[in-house]
Scaffold this motif. Sequence first.
Motif, PDB file in Angstrom:
ATOM      1  N   GLU A   1      -1.260 -39.623  33.874  1.00 26.17           N
ATOM      2  CA  GLU A   1      -1.862 -39.083  34.530  1.00 26.17           C
ATOM      3  C   GLU A   1      -1.241 -38.062  35.636  1.00 26.17           C
ATOM      4  OE1 GLU A   1      -6.422 -36.882  35.340  1.00 26.17           O
ATOM      5  OE2 GLU A   1      -5.604 -39.095  35.761  1.00 26.17           O
ATOM      6  N   THR A   2      -0.562 -37.043  34.382  1.00 25.98           N
ATOM      7  CA  THR A   2      -0.021 -36.098  35.783  1.00 25.98           C
ATOM      8  C   THR A   2       0.734 -34.628  35.658  1.00 25.98           C
ATOM      9  OG1 THR A   2       1.997 -36.269  34.244  1.00 25.98           O
ATOM     10  CG2 THR A   2       2.384 -38.555  35.912  1.00 25.98           C
ATOM     11  N   GLN A   3       1.328 -33.870  35.999  1.00 32.64           N
ATOM     12  CA  GLN A   3       1.406 -32.233  35.863  1.00 32.64           C
ATOM     13  C   GLN A   3       1.924 -32.354  34.388  1.00 32.64           C
ATOM     14  OE1 GLN A   3       3.330 -30.351  38.746  1.00 32.64           O
ATOM     15  NE2 GLN A   3       1.379 -30.041  40.002  1.00 32.64           N
ATOM     16  N   PHE A   4       2.209 -32.622  33.682  1.00 27.49           N
ATOM     17  CA  PHE A   4       2.523 -33.592  31.544  1.00 27.49           C
ATOM     18  C   PHE A   4       1.576 -32.970  31.297  1.00 27.49           C
ATOM     19  CE2 PHE A   4       3.270 -35.678  27.537  1.00 27.49           C
ATOM     20  CZ  PHE A   4       4.492 -35.416  27.757  1.00 27.49           C
ATOM     21  N   GLY A   5       0.097 -33.364  31.241  1.00 30.52           N
ATOM     22  CA  GLY A   5      -0.597 -32.900  30.721  1.00 30.52           C
ATOM     23  C   GLY A   5      -0.664 -31.516  30.557  1.00 30.52           C
ATOM     24  N   GLU A   6      -0.931 -30.624  31.785  1.00 30.45           N
ATOM     25  CA  GLU A   6      -1.474 -29.415  32.084  1.00 30.45           C
ATOM     26  C   GLU A   6       0.172 -28.609  30.941  1.00 30.45           C
ATOM     27  OE1 GLU A   6      -1.767 -28.268  35.651  1.00 30.45           O
ATOM     28  OE2 GLU A   6      -2.609 -30.337  35.844  1.00 30.45           O
ATOM     29  N   ARG A   7       1.395 -29.040  31.327  1.00 28.56           N
ATOM     30  CA  ARG A   7       2.725 -28.346  30.728  1.00 28.56           C
ATOM     31  C   ARG A   7       2.581 -28.283  29.141  1.00 28.56           C
ATOM     32  NH1 ARG A   7       9.226 -28.587  31.560  1.00 28.56           N
ATOM     33  NH2 ARG A   7      10.005 -27.366  30.021  1.00 28.56           N
ATOM     34  N   ALA A   8       2.172 -29.640  29.128  1.00 31.33           N
ATOM     35  CA  ALA A   8       1.583 -29.589  27.638  1.00 31.33           C
ATOM     36  C   ALA A   8       1.125 -28.835  26.725  1.00 31.33           C
ATOM     37  CB  ALA A   8       1.640 -30.990  26.875  1.00 31.33           C
ATOM     38  N   LEU A   9      -0.365 -28.321  27.884  1.00 25.59           N
ATOM     39  CA  LEU A   9      -1.647 -27.641  26.684  1.00 25.59           C
ATOM     40  C   LEU A   9      -0.614 -26.082  26.512  1.00 25.59           C
ATOM     41  CD1 LEU A   9      -3.849 -28.758  28.153  1.00 25.59           C
ATOM     42  CD2 LEU A   9      -3.914 -29.269  26.093  1.00 25.59           C
ATOM     43  N   GLU A  10      -0.303 -25.841  27.552  1.00 31.45           N
ATOM     44  CA  GLU A  10       0.695 -24.479  27.841  1.00 31.45           C
ATOM     45  C   GLU A  10       1.573 -24.234  26.342  1.00 31.45           C
ATOM     46  OE1 GLU A  10       2.589 -24.169  31.380  1.00 31.45           O
ATOM     47  OE2 GLU A  10       0.653 -24.458  32.953  1.00 31.45           O
ATOM     48  N   GLU A  11       2.683 -25.659  26.356  1.00 27.63           N
ATOM     49  CA  GLU A  11       3.547 -25.494  25.677  1.00 27.63           C
ATOM     50  C   GLU A  11       2.976 -25.360  23.864  1.00 27.63           C
ATOM     51  OE1 GLU A  11       6.561 -25.151  25.559  1.00 27.63           O
ATOM     52  OE2 GLU A  11       6.557 -25.320  27.944  1.00 27.63           O
ATOM     53  N   LYS A  12       2.479 -25.730  23.950  1.00 30.96           N
ATOM     54  CA  LYS A  12       1.451 -26.076  22.612  1.00 30.96           C
ATOM     55  C   LYS A  12       1.135 -24.516  22.558  1.00 30.96           C
ATOM     56  CE  LYS A  12      -3.871 -25.964  22.963  1.00 30.96           C
ATOM     57  NZ  LYS A  12      -4.633 -26.490  22.964  1.00 30.96           N
ATOM     58  N   GLU A  13       1.546 -23.261  22.910  1.00 28.25           N
ATOM     59  CA  GLU A  13       1.178 -22.446  22.321  1.00 28.25           C
ATOM     60  C   GLU A  13       2.450 -21.366  22.123  1.00 28.25           C
ATOM     61  OE1 GLU A  13      -1.498 -20.715  22.805  1.00 28.25           O
ATOM     62  OE2 GLU A  13      -2.454 -22.195  24.064  1.00 28.25           O
ATOM     63  N   ASN A  14       3.388 -22.287  21.781  1.00 28.86           N
ATOM     64  CA  ASN A  14       4.904 -22.443  21.355  1.00 28.86           C
ATOM     65  C   ASN A  14       4.722 -22.352  19.421  1.00 28.86           C
ATOM     66  OD1 ASN A  14       5.869 -21.250  23.767  1.00 28.86           O
ATOM     67  ND2 ASN A  14       6.468 -23.883  23.973  1.00 28.86           N
ATOM     68  N   ARG A  15       3.893 -23.172  18.846  1.00 29.23           N
ATOM     69  CA  ARG A  15       3.769 -23.061  17.791  1.00 29.23           C
ATOM     70  C   ARG A  15       3.140 -22.054  17.080  1.00 29.23           C
ATOM     71  NH1 ARG A  15      -1.805 -25.003  15.746  1.00 29.23           N
ATOM     72  NH2 ARG A  15      -3.196 -24.246  17.343  1.00 29.23           N
ATOM     73  N   GLU A  16       3.808 -21.960  15.933  1.00 33.17           N
ATOM     74  CA  GLU A  16       3.383 -21.125  15.007  1.00 33.17           C
ATOM     75  C   GLU A  16       2.615 -21.342  13.659  1.00 33.17           C
ATOM     76  OE1 GLU A  16       7.468 -20.160  12.923  1.00 33.17           O
ATOM     77  OE2 GLU A  16       7.824 -19.214  14.705  1.00 33.17           O
ATOM     78  N   GLU A  17       0.817 -20.824  13.828  1.00 30.07           N
ATOM     79  CA  GLU A  17      -0.125 -20.769  13.126  1.00 30.07           C
ATOM     80  C   GLU A  17       0.162 -21.061  11.492  1.00 30.07           C
ATOM     81  OE1 GLU A  17      -3.903 -20.958  15.294  1.00 30.07           O
ATOM     82  OE2 GLU A  17      -3.354 -20.366  17.262  1.00 30.07           O
ATOM     83  N   THR A  18      -0.605 -22.160  11.234  1.00 28.39           N
ATOM     84  CA  THR A  18      -0.383 -21.293   9.667  1.00 28.39           C
ATOM     85  C   THR A  18      -1.954 -21.396   8.881  1.00 28.39           C
ATOM     86  OG1 THR A  18      -0.481 -23.999   9.293  1.00 28.39           O
ATOM     87  CG2 THR A  18       1.896 -22.880   9.364  1.00 28.39           C
ATOM     88  N   GLY A  19      -2.791 -22.193   9.774  1.00 26.35           N
ATOM     89  CA  GLY A  19      -4.274 -22.217   9.344  1.00 26.35           C
ATOM     90  C   GLY A  19      -4.428 -23.817   8.738  1.00 26.35           C
ATOM     91  N   ALA A  20      -3.043 -24.253   7.905  1.00 21.03           N
ATOM     92  CA  ALA A  20      -3.543 -25.885   7.642  1.00 21.03           C
ATOM     93  C   ALA A  20      -3.642 -27.195   7.971  1.00 21.03           C
ATOM     94  CB  ALA A  20      -2.144 -25.842   7.182  1.00 21.03           C
ATOM     95  N   TYR A  21      -4.061 -27.518   9.293  1.00 22.29           N
ATOM     96  CA  TYR A  21      -3.971 -28.156  10.063  1.00 22.29           C
ATOM     97  C   TYR A  21      -5.079 -28.168  11.004  1.00 22.29           C
ATOM     98  CZ  TYR A  21       0.896 -28.769   8.296  1.00 22.29           C
ATOM     99  OH  TYR A  21       1.977 -28.728   7.960  1.00 22.29           O
ATOM    100  N   PRO A  22      -6.086 -27.536  10.684  1.00 19.46           N
ATOM    101  CA  PRO A  22      -7.577 -27.243  12.220  1.00 19.46           C
ATOM    102  C   PRO A  22      -7.573 -29.022  12.552  1.00 19.46           C
ATOM    103  CG  PRO A  22      -8.042 -28.299   9.332  1.00 19.46           C
ATOM    104  CD  PRO A  22      -6.688 -27.628   9.555  1.00 19.46           C
ATOM    105  N   TRP A  23      -7.356 -30.272  12.350  1.00 18.38           N
ATOM    106  CA  TRP A  23      -7.442 -31.221  13.315  1.00 18.38           C
ATOM    107  C   TRP A  23      -6.860 -31.340  14.841  1.00 18.38           C
ATOM    108  CZ3 TRP A  23      -3.264 -33.169  14.485  1.00 18.38           C
ATOM    109  CH2 TRP A  23      -1.849 -32.927  12.969  1.00 18.38           C
TER     110      TRP A  23
END
Length: 277
Positions: free
Chosen positions: A180-202
């Motif tokens: 449990e570190t700031q790793f998780g916080e940054r990871a949640l920010e980095e996920k915004e880099n993805r290019e959503e396709t709608g194919a992976y709702p999970w």
Amino acid sequence: MATPTVLVTGCASGIGNETALAFHDRGWTVYATDSDPDALGDLEELGCETAELDVTDPDHASRVVDRIDDEQGRLDCLINNAGYGQPGPVEEVPTEALEDQLRVNFFGVHRLIRAALPLMRRQGRGRIVNVSSVYGRTFFLGQGAYVGSKWALEGLSNVLRAEVSDHGIDVVLIEPGPVETQFGERALEEKENREETGAYPWFDRLYDEERYGRRFIDRAVGHVQPETVADRILEIATEPDPDARYVIGPWKYQLWAGKLVPTGVRDRLLEQVKRMP
């Protein structure tokens, strides 16, 4: 006896910060580094040497190691800790984001190793501690970029260990489970880099902070605190005959069990995870 010297990367917070503190408290000369040197004030006040070190900058690694050589004439331990996570389904992670992930988690480690080895070879001893992850030997949905970087690091470290053994240099992999570190916080920010396709709702469900918090990043069952990892790294750095790798945290039992579970069974378990509400 001269005071031993350690170089630690990624010391602004989390494992790196706690590791620098642990070595300082044990009496080592600590060079605590980070791409944001302004975040190292607490370590500097305690007496650690600090420096800006962006592991993606070709000049930073050699400059810091040269400084250590000039000031101490020795480097007993290099701890490659700097890194981050880039969540996202493999298809939705832009290649540029994957390149950025590898630039820090893999190529940055290689850059530090190349800078440190000439000094370690000259003195006839040294220890390189590469902070990997349990994801260096297993995997999980939505973590392809991070898993890929850690599997690459594991392979590089295994080869390096064999190559430098006759120079008195040890190469050790640290494989923490969730920390449990700031790793998780940054990871949640980095996920915004993805290019959503709608194919992976999970993915949106599993990595929704309001729904599951950071359960699938750094707050999974059995997660530990960074000081636990730091204390273990200090122990490993001073062991006379270290093992090739150390799993930190209760996930070591899951890794052992995983060796007995066929790939098809694991794939079916992940199919169930994708159906979580």
